[in-house]
Design an enzyme around this catalytic site. Structure first.
Site, short mmCIF file in Angstrom:
data_model
loop_
_atom_site.label_atom_id
_atom_site.label_comp_id
_atom_site.label_asym_id
_atom_site.label_seq_id
_atom_site.Cartn_x
_atom_site.Cartn_y
_atom_site.Cartn_z
N LYS A 195 9.61 11.24 3.45
CA LYS A 195 9.58 10.64 2.12
C LYS A 195 10.09 11.62 1.07
O LYS A 195 10.49 12.75 1.38
CB LYS A 195 8.17 10.15 1.81
CG LYS A 195 7.70 9.03 2.73
CD LYS A 195 6.49 8.33 2.16
CE LYS A 195 6.18 7.06 2.92
NZ LYS A 195 5.16 6.23 2.26
N ARG A 203 -24.60 -10.05 9.84
CA ARG A 203 -23.79 -9.57 8.73
C ARG A 203 -22.65 -8.67 9.19
O ARG A 203 -21.51 -8.79 8.72
CB ARG A 203 -24.68 -8.84 7.71
CG ARG A 203 -23.94 -8.27 6.50
CD ARG A 203 -22.92 -9.22 5.90
NE ARG A 203 -23.46 -10.56 5.65
CZ ARG A 203 -22.71 -11.64 5.52
NH1 ARG A 203 -21.40 -11.57 5.67
NH2 ARG A 203 -23.26 -12.80 5.29
N ASP A 255 13.66 1.62 -0.17
CA ASP A 255 12.43 1.57 -0.95
C ASP A 255 12.68 1.09 -2.37
O ASP A 255 13.48 1.67 -3.11
CB ASP A 255 11.79 2.96 -0.98
CG ASP A 255 10.41 2.94 -1.59
OD1 ASP A 255 9.62 2.05 -1.24
OD2 ASP A 255 10.12 3.81 -2.43
N GLU A 264 13.00 7.63 4.07
CA GLU A 264 12.90 6.78 2.88
C GLU A 264 14.08 7.05 1.96
O GLU A 264 14.40 8.21 1.66
CB GLU A 264 11.59 7.09 2.16
CG GLU A 264 11.38 6.32 0.88
CD GLU A 264 10.14 6.78 0.15
OE1 GLU A 264 9.07 6.16 0.34
OE2 GLU A 264 10.22 7.79 -0.60
N LYS A 268 -2.02 1.59 4.70
CA LYS A 268 -2.94 1.26 3.61
C LYS A 268 -4.08 0.40 4.15
O LYS A 268 -4.23 -0.78 3.84
CB LYS A 268 -2.18 0.54 2.49
CG LYS A 268 -1.12 1.43 1.85
CD LYS A 268 -0.27 0.68 0.84
CE LYS A 268 0.80 1.59 0.27
NZ LYS A 268 1.71 0.87 -0.67
#
Length: 282
Positions: A169, A102, A220, A199, A137
C-alpha cells in the site's frame, strides 16, 4: 475434526472465550430456577428474509452445554429463508437451551447478516466474471466466522491476514521509495507461490505495478472511467481488484469495467444482523 470447513480447535477457543465472557462461573439465574435434568425443546425462526450462516457454530455452542442434545436443522448454511421460516429445532436440557441461547443467536445473527449482505452484492454482478471479495475489516477474534459467512453469501475470501498474501500500500511504497523497489524487496524474501498485490491510485502507478510484475493490481478509489482505462492498460498482465467506496448502487457499473474482483469492506465492518428468534417449549 472439521465441520463446514472450520478448524474445530480454533472454534473451541473462540467459543470458550465467549462463554467465559458471558457465563463466567455460571448462569446464576437459570441454575437457581431450572432443575438440572429438566428437558425442553426449542426452535429458531427467521424474523426477516435473508441467507443463513452459522448453524454448525450454534450447534457447537449448545453441545458444550449438553453433548447429548438432539439437533435438527431444517436448512443448511447458505440457504435463503423467508420471515417465519423455521431454521432448526433442538431438544436438550432446559438449562443448556437458556444458557446458550444468546451466544448462539449473537453468532448466527451476525453471520447471517453478513451472508445476506454479501448475496446482495453478488446479485448485482450477475452475468459478469467479477467476484466479490471481503477485507480485513472484521471483528477481532471473529474473522474466521466473518469470512465463512461471506462465502455462504456467495462471496470470495481475500487474504485471511497479513501473513498469507503481500499487499503493498501507499505507506509501504513511501518506505521503499517506489512501487518497483517495494515489489523487488518482497520478492527476495517470500516463497514464489505467495501472491503480490499492489495498491494504485492513478494510471502512472498502474503502469509501474504492471512493469514490476505484480500478480494483482488494486485500483483504489478510482472513477469507473479511470478503471476502464486501467483495465486496458493492464491488458491481462495481472488480475485486477477494484476497491474504495463500493456500495450496492455502484457495484454493477464497476463490474462492467472489466475488473476481476471488487472488495467491499461494508460486508463485515457495517453488519446489520439478521433477526432470528429462539422459542423454548417446556
Amino acid at each position: 475434526m472439521k465441520k463446514s470447513g472450520f478448524n474445530a480447535q480454533e472454534i473451541e477457543l473462540i467459543i470458550n472465550h465467549a462463554f467465559q465472557e458471558d457465563i463466567g462461573n455460571g448462569d446464576i439465574t437459570t441454575n437457581n430456577i431450572v432443575p438440572e435434568n429438566k428437558l425442553a425443546s426449542a426452535s429458531m425462526t427467521a424474523k426477516a428474509d435473508g441467507i443463513i450462516a452459522g448453524i454448525d457454530i450454534a450447534e457447537m455452542v449448545f453441545r458444550k452445554l449438553d453433548e447429548n442434545l438432539e439437533w435438527n436443522p431444517k436448512i443448511k448454511d447458505g440457504d435463503s429463508v423467508k420471515k417465519g421460516d423455521v431454521i432448526l429445532e433442538i431438544k436438550g436440557t432446559f438449562r443448556a437451551l437458556l444458557t446458550g441461547e444468546r451466544l448462539a443467536l449473537n453468532l448466527m445473527q451476525r453471520m447471517s447478516g453478513i451472508a445476506t449482505e454479501t448475496a446482495k452484492y453478488v446479485a448485482e454482478t450477475k452475468g459478469s466474471k467479477v467476484k466479490i471479495l471481503d477485507t480485513r475489516k472484521t471483528v477481532p477474534g471473529l474473522r474466521t466466522f466473518d469470512k465463512y459467512a461471506v462465502k455462504m453469501g456467495g462471496g470470495t475470501n481475500h487474504r485471511i491476514g497479513l501473513y498469507d498474501m503481500v499487499m503493498i500500500k501507499d505507506n509501504h511504497i513511501k518506505m521503499a521509495g517506489t512501487i518497483t523497489a517495494a515489489v523487488e524487496q518482497v520478492r527476495k524474501s517470500i516463497p514464489s507461490e505467495i501472491k503480490v498485490e499492489v495498491e494504485t491510485t492513478n494510471l502512472q502507478e498502474v503502469e509501474e505495478a504492471v512493469n514490476a510484475g505484480a500478480d494483482i493490481i488494486m485500483l483504489d478509489n478510482m472513477s469507473n472511467e479511470l478503471m476502464c482505462e486501467a483495465v486496458d492498460l493492464i491488458n491481462g498482465k495481472a488480475l485486477i481488484e477494484a476497491s474504495g467506496n463500493m456500495n450496492l448502487e455502484r457495484i454493477s457499473g464497476v463490474a462492467k469495467t472489466g475488473v476481476d474482483f471488487i472488495s467491499v469492506g461494508a460486508l463485515t465492518h457495517s453488519v446489520i444482523a439478521l433477526d432470528i428468534s429462539q422459542n423454548i417449549i417446556i
